[in-house]
Design a protein around this motif. Structure first.
Motif, PDB file in Angstrom:
ATOM      1  N   LEU A  79       0.935  -1.224  -0.098  1.00 42.70           N
ATOM      2  CA  LEU A  79      -0.038   0.102   0.079  1.00 42.70           C
ATOM      3  C   LEU A  79       0.812   1.218  -0.024  1.00 42.70           C
ATOM      4  O   LEU A  79       0.630   2.158  -0.759  1.00 42.70           O
ATOM      5  CB  LEU A  79      -1.049  -0.036   1.198  1.00 42.70           C
ATOM      6  N   SER A  80       2.005   1.309   1.027  1.00 38.48           N
ATOM      7  CA  SER A  80       2.754   2.370   0.910  1.00 38.48           C
ATOM      8  C   SER A  80       3.183   2.713  -0.552  1.00 38.48           C
ATOM      9  O   SER A  80       3.677   3.758  -1.064  1.00 38.48           O
ATOM     10  CB  SER A  80       4.110   2.072   1.665  1.00 38.48           C
ATOM     11  N   ARG A  81       3.961   1.677  -1.203  1.00 40.32           N
ATOM     12  CA  ARG A  81       4.461   1.665  -2.558  1.00 40.32           C
ATOM     13  C   ARG A  81       3.404   2.399  -3.418  1.00 40.32           C
ATOM     14  O   ARG A  81       3.851   3.236  -4.341  1.00 40.32           O
ATOM     15  CB  ARG A  81       4.895   0.380  -3.051  1.00 40.32           C
ATOM     16  N   GLU A  82       1.966   1.712  -3.492  1.00 43.25           N
ATOM     17  CA  GLU A  82       1.061   2.301  -4.070  1.00 43.25           C
ATOM     18  C   GLU A  82       0.977   3.958  -3.937  1.00 43.25           C
ATOM     19  O   GLU A  82       0.836   4.737  -4.889  1.00 43.25           O
ATOM     20  CB  GLU A  82      -0.153   1.715  -4.054  1.00 43.25           C
ATOM     21  N   VAL A  83       0.921   4.141  -2.881  1.00 39.57           N
ATOM     22  CA  VAL A  83       0.718   5.558  -2.403  1.00 39.57           C
ATOM     23  C   VAL A  83       1.893   6.282  -2.932  1.00 39.57           C
ATOM     24  O   VAL A  83       1.669   7.468  -3.596  1.00 39.57           O
ATOM     25  CB  VAL A  83       0.844   5.966  -1.010  1.00 39.57           C
ATOM     26  N   CYS A  84       3.120   5.844  -2.881  1.00 38.43           N
ATOM     27  CA  CYS A  84       4.351   6.706  -3.377  1.00 38.43           C
ATOM     28  C   CYS A  84       4.145   6.837  -4.847  1.00 38.43           C
ATOM     29  O   CYS A  84       4.478   7.979  -5.210  1.00 38.43           O
ATOM     30  CB  CYS A  84       5.527   5.792  -3.019  1.00 38.43           C
ATOM     31  N   TYR A  85       3.655   5.797  -5.832  1.00 40.13           N
ATOM     32  CA  TYR A  85       3.680   6.115  -6.982  1.00 40.13           C
ATOM     33  C   TYR A  85       2.614   7.005  -7.348  1.00 40.13           C
ATOM     34  O   TYR A  85       2.749   7.803  -8.408  1.00 40.13           O
ATOM     35  CB  TYR A  85       3.212   4.583  -7.782  1.00 40.13           C
ATOM     36  N   MET A  86       1.223   6.879  -6.614  1.00 39.81           N
ATOM     37  CA  MET A  86       0.209   7.913  -7.030  1.00 39.81           C
ATOM     38  C   MET A  86       0.884   9.286  -6.717  1.00 39.81           C
ATOM     39  O   MET A  86       0.469  10.171  -7.529  1.00 39.81           O
ATOM     40  CB  MET A  86      -1.037   7.649  -5.803  1.00 39.81           C
ATOM     41  N   ALA A  87       1.575   9.475  -5.652  1.00 37.24           N
ATOM     42  CA  ALA A  87       2.060  10.914  -5.290  1.00 37.24           C
ATOM     43  C   ALA A  87       3.116  11.270  -6.586  1.00 37.24           C
ATOM     44  O   ALA A  87       2.852  12.536  -6.960  1.00 37.24           O
ATOM     45  CB  ALA A  87       2.751  11.018  -4.119  1.00 37.24           C
ATOM     46  N   ARG A  88       3.836  10.359  -6.835  1.00 36.10           N
ATOM     47  CA  ARG A  88       5.047  10.597  -7.678  1.00 36.10           C
ATOM     48  C   ARG A  88       4.360  11.069  -9.064  1.00 36.10           C
ATOM     49  O   ARG A  88       4.976  11.888  -9.754  1.00 36.10           O
ATOM     50  CB  ARG A  88       6.122   9.644  -7.722  1.00 36.10           C
ATOM     51  N   GLU A  89       3.298  10.317  -9.472  1.00 35.54           N
ATOM     52  CA  GLU A  89       2.763  10.538 -10.694  1.00 35.54           C
ATOM     53  C   GLU A  89       2.270  12.098 -10.807  1.00 35.54           C
ATOM     54  O   GLU A  89       2.180  12.654 -11.896  1.00 35.54           O
ATOM     55  CB  GLU A  89       1.572   9.605 -10.874  1.00 35.54           C
ATOM     56  N   ASN A 111      20.019  11.929  -9.536  1.00 37.22           N
ATOM     57  CA  ASN A 111      19.668  11.629 -10.996  1.00 37.22           C
ATOM     58  C   ASN A 111      18.077  12.006 -11.201  1.00 37.22           C
ATOM     59  O   ASN A 111      17.333  11.586 -11.960  1.00 37.22           O
ATOM     60  CB  ASN A 111      19.369   9.940 -11.232  1.00 37.22           C
ATOM     61  N   ARG A 112      17.505  13.026 -10.541  1.00 37.57           N
ATOM     62  CA  ARG A 112      16.251  13.620 -10.595  1.00 37.57           C
ATOM     63  C   ARG A 112      16.585  15.005 -11.271  1.00 37.57           C
ATOM     64  O   ARG A 112      17.674  15.779 -11.130  1.00 37.57           O
ATOM     65  CB  ARG A 112      15.352  13.743  -9.486  1.00 37.57           C
ATOM     66  N   ARG A 113      15.814  15.607 -12.299  1.00 34.38           N
ATOM     67  CA  ARG A 113      15.783  16.756 -12.920  1.00 34.38           C
ATOM     68  C   ARG A 113      15.232  18.026 -12.213  1.00 34.38           C
ATOM     69  O   ARG A 113      13.997  17.914 -11.768  1.00 34.38           O
ATOM     70  CB  ARG A 113      15.012  16.540 -14.341  1.00 34.38           C
ATOM     71  N   VAL A 114      15.778  19.101 -12.189  1.00 36.89           N
ATOM     72  CA  VAL A 114      15.693  20.437 -11.590  1.00 36.89           C
ATOM     73  C   VAL A 114      15.815  21.412 -12.835  1.00 36.89           C
ATOM     74  O   VAL A 114      16.760  21.507 -13.449  1.00 36.89           O
ATOM     75  CB  VAL A 114      16.572  20.578 -10.332  1.00 36.89           C
ATOM     76  N   ASP A 171       6.547  20.646 -15.940  1.00 35.08           N
ATOM     77  CA  ASP A 171       6.305  19.259 -15.688  1.00 35.08           C
ATOM     78  C   ASP A 171       7.511  18.136 -15.874  1.00 35.08           C
ATOM     79  O   ASP A 171       7.289  17.050 -15.362  1.00 35.08           O
ATOM     80  CB  ASP A 171       5.105  18.664 -16.660  1.00 35.08           C
ATOM     81  N   ASP A 172       8.484  18.639 -16.582  1.00 33.03           N
ATOM     82  CA  ASP A 172       9.467  17.704 -16.656  1.00 33.03           C
ATOM     83  C   ASP A 172      10.440  17.699 -15.651  1.00 33.03           C
ATOM     84  O   ASP A 172      11.494  16.847 -15.652  1.00 33.03           O
ATOM     85  CB  ASP A 172      10.235  18.030 -18.017  1.00 33.03           C
ATOM     86  N   PHE A 173      10.042  18.553 -14.452  1.00 33.54           N
ATOM     87  CA  PHE A 173      11.219  18.619 -13.466  1.00 33.54           C
ATOM     88  C   PHE A 173      10.315  18.236 -12.050  1.00 33.54           C
ATOM     89  O   PHE A 173       9.252  18.311 -11.927  1.00 33.54           O
ATOM     90  CB  PHE A 173      11.823  19.900 -13.407  1.00 33.54           C
ATOM     91  N   LYS A 198       1.077  22.424 -10.827  1.00 36.67           N
ATOM     92  CA  LYS A 198       1.612  20.943 -11.226  1.00 36.67           C
ATOM     93  C   LYS A 198       1.930  20.508  -9.923  1.00 36.67           C
ATOM     94  O   LYS A 198       2.472  19.169  -9.750  1.00 36.67           O
ATOM     95  CB  LYS A 198       2.597  21.178 -12.314  1.00 36.67           C
ATOM     96  N   HIS A 199       2.015  20.968  -8.701  1.00 36.48           N
ATOM     97  CA  HIS A 199       2.328  20.547  -7.421  1.00 36.48           C
ATOM     98  C   HIS A 199       3.785  20.394  -7.458  1.00 36.48           C
ATOM     99  O   HIS A 199       4.358  19.524  -6.622  1.00 36.48           O
ATOM    100  CB  HIS A 199       1.700  19.299  -7.132  1.00 36.48           C
ATOM    101  N   ILE A 200       4.680  21.231  -8.446  1.00 36.81           N
ATOM    102  CA  ILE A 200       5.999  20.787  -8.272  1.00 36.81           C
ATOM    103  C   ILE A 200       6.448  22.276  -7.308  1.00 36.81           C
ATOM    104  O   ILE A 200       6.275  23.135  -7.173  1.00 36.81           O
ATOM    105  CB  ILE A 200       6.621  21.187  -9.786  1.00 36.81           C
ATOM    106  N   PRO A 201       7.306  21.465  -6.367  1.00 37.16           N
ATOM    107  CA  PRO A 201       7.845  22.394  -5.193  1.00 37.16           C
ATOM    108  C   PRO A 201       8.701  23.671  -6.052  1.00 37.16           C
ATOM    109  O   PRO A 201       9.584  23.114  -7.029  1.00 37.16           O
ATOM    110  CB  PRO A 201       8.934  21.460  -4.480  1.00 37.16           C
ATOM    111  N   VAL A 202       8.662  24.821  -5.586  1.00 33.98           N
ATOM    112  CA  VAL A 202       9.220  25.760  -6.250  1.00 33.98           C
ATOM    113  C   VAL A 202       9.832  26.960  -5.174  1.00 33.98           C
ATOM    114  O   VAL A 202       9.289  26.847  -4.245  1.00 33.98           O
ATOM    115  CB  VAL A 202       8.150  26.527  -7.018  1.00 33.98           C
ATOM    116  N   ASN A 203      10.928  27.553  -5.692  1.00 33.60           N
ATOM    117  CA  ASN A 203      11.658  28.526  -4.816  1.00 33.60           C
ATOM    118  C   ASN A 203      11.815  29.786  -5.770  1.00 33.60           C
ATOM    119  O   ASN A 203      12.509  29.447  -6.929  1.00 33.60           O
ATOM    120  CB  ASN A 203      12.987  28.180  -4.217  1.00 33.60           C
ATOM    121  N   VAL A 204      11.337  31.008  -5.355  1.00 30.95           N
ATOM    122  CA  VAL A 204      11.690  31.955  -6.143  1.00 30.95           C
ATOM    123  C   VAL A 204      12.672  32.878  -5.175  1.00 30.95           C
ATOM    124  O   VAL A 204      12.002  33.346  -4.099  1.00 30.95           O
ATOM    125  CB  VAL A 204      10.348  32.771  -6.346  1.00 30.95           C
ATOM    126  N   ALA A 205      13.620  33.037  -5.465  1.00 30.27           N
ATOM    127  CA  ALA A 205      14.836  33.769  -4.728  1.00 30.27           C
ATOM    128  C   ALA A 205      14.232  35.117  -4.237  1.00 30.27           C
ATOM    129  O   ALA A 205      13.841  36.029  -4.939  1.00 30.27           O
ATOM    130  CB  ALA A 205      16.276  33.972  -5.403  1.00 30.27           C
TER     131      ALA A 205
END
Lengths: 287, 287
Positions: free
Chosen positions: A110-120, B30-33, B96-98, B121-128
């Motif tokens: 379930l945790s993994r499913e929630v993780c995927y849901m959030a990351r999508e 390995n994640r894109r910012v 969306d790609d980040f 898009k729920h993507i965490p953002v920082n504006v200096a």
């Protein structure tokens, strides 16, 4: 081609050493966070979420860990509790409604499913005890009013993180909250005298404040909570050519300093009452 | 109704004091910012992003701040640079790609547009320099290998944050990296002897490691990098009823400790060479 031309440019910049986390202070005031789980780990998460001003939706069946039950009464407006298990993708509570999602449950699939849901949906997610399913970790931390410190060991030694945190606590000036408040009040007063945003004046204000902080040290800056002292350093310093004035430049400070040191010493001994009683006792003993 | 029944329940839990940030250690390997801007502030952001293993897409017109230009050569695989201004919603580079978006530019309307784009898009953002447009702030920080510490003052005193950070640095044991590595190696060895995940054995392992950390203190735990010492504490401690053995229980430690203290003293003086030369000089002087 001479030697100067052949030589590589000096390495002015520190090399990049990968393997770090990006340490950040997340802002959650009045923002909605989903917390799945109602046990001990969830209760720790809840504490820090509430302190950061979040509204927390908890999905977890009874019985809740006692401190969570307690928070439901003390912070009723900040918590919405659903007394049931979360069911993942089929659940009517969808991750899109939250800016952050945390799970602290024993159900790994379930945790993994929630993780995927959030990351999508790009929503930052933390799955307790499963590092690969975490966009962020927590660390040992401390708070003294506006001051917060986090110690992270990249998961290599949580116990050491807590030990380092305890060293930090021991190294902090007793009155660090006062120091931050004092500097805040001095800056506020300065802005009243020299208002405006940006530009040369803004830079002069910043330079003067930095100079003042350097001259007064953490232990003494709490003294700026005194309006008389603020006026004095502004009159004798800022108003006279933006001069930085230190504790030795203003006669009032040694007494303030002595008062603080004696007061701190006494509070460590259990307050003035104890000291007075103790001294009284000595006097009686020798009378 | 007796007094005991009438009395309110004791307040066992610390009250919630709002106004904090949620301090977290973000994982960007390995994640894109997306980093919009190429000046001094952007160069600071870039340093911490690269240390956390992110791939950074920079959108900023030439000329870049020199350290950014430098990183483009030393970390070419970790950076994609678009030599132009970002154009907001009309830009072919979409947020969306980040997993994270940061701007450090002087164009406030554009920054605001980027903030809205990211938040939609729920993507965490920082504006200096624009707190209301930040999902997270940065703080004063330090790193020693796996150890990272961040100091945040909730924006009330960045200079004080840096001063507290410097106190933390002064309070850290010289060999804190060694301590973390030593404990990591001891734990690795323990897992080989007593393998398995969770359950009673896992709890015994954790309890023994915590006991060992408490007994050895931060200053001494680097000694666990010695394989001989690891084997000794495992043989004489863990294997004999999971007993916690301290530095005084294993004869080898005083010498290790002396070696460390002398070594540290010497490194502060500029290494053995200096000391030997110095001692040699004294000898010559008195011969």
């Amino acid at each position: 081609m001479g030697i100067a031309e052949a030589a590589p440019p000096p390495e002015e910049y520190p090399p990049i050493v990968k393997g770090a986390s990006l340490l950040i202070a997340y802002q959650l005031k009045n923002r909605r966070v989903l917390l799945i789980g109602g046990g001990v780990v969830a209760s720790g998460r809840l504490f820090f979420l509430l302190e950061s001003g979040a509204h927390v939706t908890i999905v977890a069946p009874s019985p809740l860990e006692p401190s969570i039950a307690h928070r439901l009464t003390t912070n009723a407006d900040d918590i919405t509790w659903h007394d049931r298990d979360y069911t993942g993708r089929s659940d009517p509570i969808i991750v899109d409604d939250f800016v952050m999602v945390l799970t602290a449950i024993d159900n790994n699939p379930l945790s993994r499913e929630v993780c995927y849901m959030a990351r999508e949906k790009h929503i930052p997610v933390n799955v307790a005890d499963v590092p690969p399913e975490c966009d962020f970790y927590f660390g040992a931390q401390l708070r003294r009013g506006p001051l917060q410190v986090m110690v992270s060991t990249q998961g290599q030694g949580p116990k050491i993180g807590a030990m380092v945190r305890d060293r930090v606590i021991a190294a902090l000036p007793e009155n660090v909250e006062e120091a931050i408040a004092g500097v805040g009040e001095l800056r506020g007063e300065l802005r009243k005298r020299a208002p405006g945003v940006g530009g040369e004046l803004g830079q002069q204000r910043m330079a003067w404040m930095i100079g003042m902080c350097d001259s007064w040290s953490l232990d003494l800056m709490g003294d700026f909570r005194s309006e008389a002292l603020r006026n004095r350093v502004l009159e004798e310093g800022w108003e006279k050519g933006k001069k930085v004035v230190g504790p030795n430049d203003v006669g009032q400070c040694p007494s303030l300093w002595a008062e603080r040191v004696i007061g701190e010493y006494c509070s460590r001994l259990g307050g003035w009452a104890t000291v007075c009683g103790f001294l009284g006792g000595i006097t009686v003993g020798y009378s």
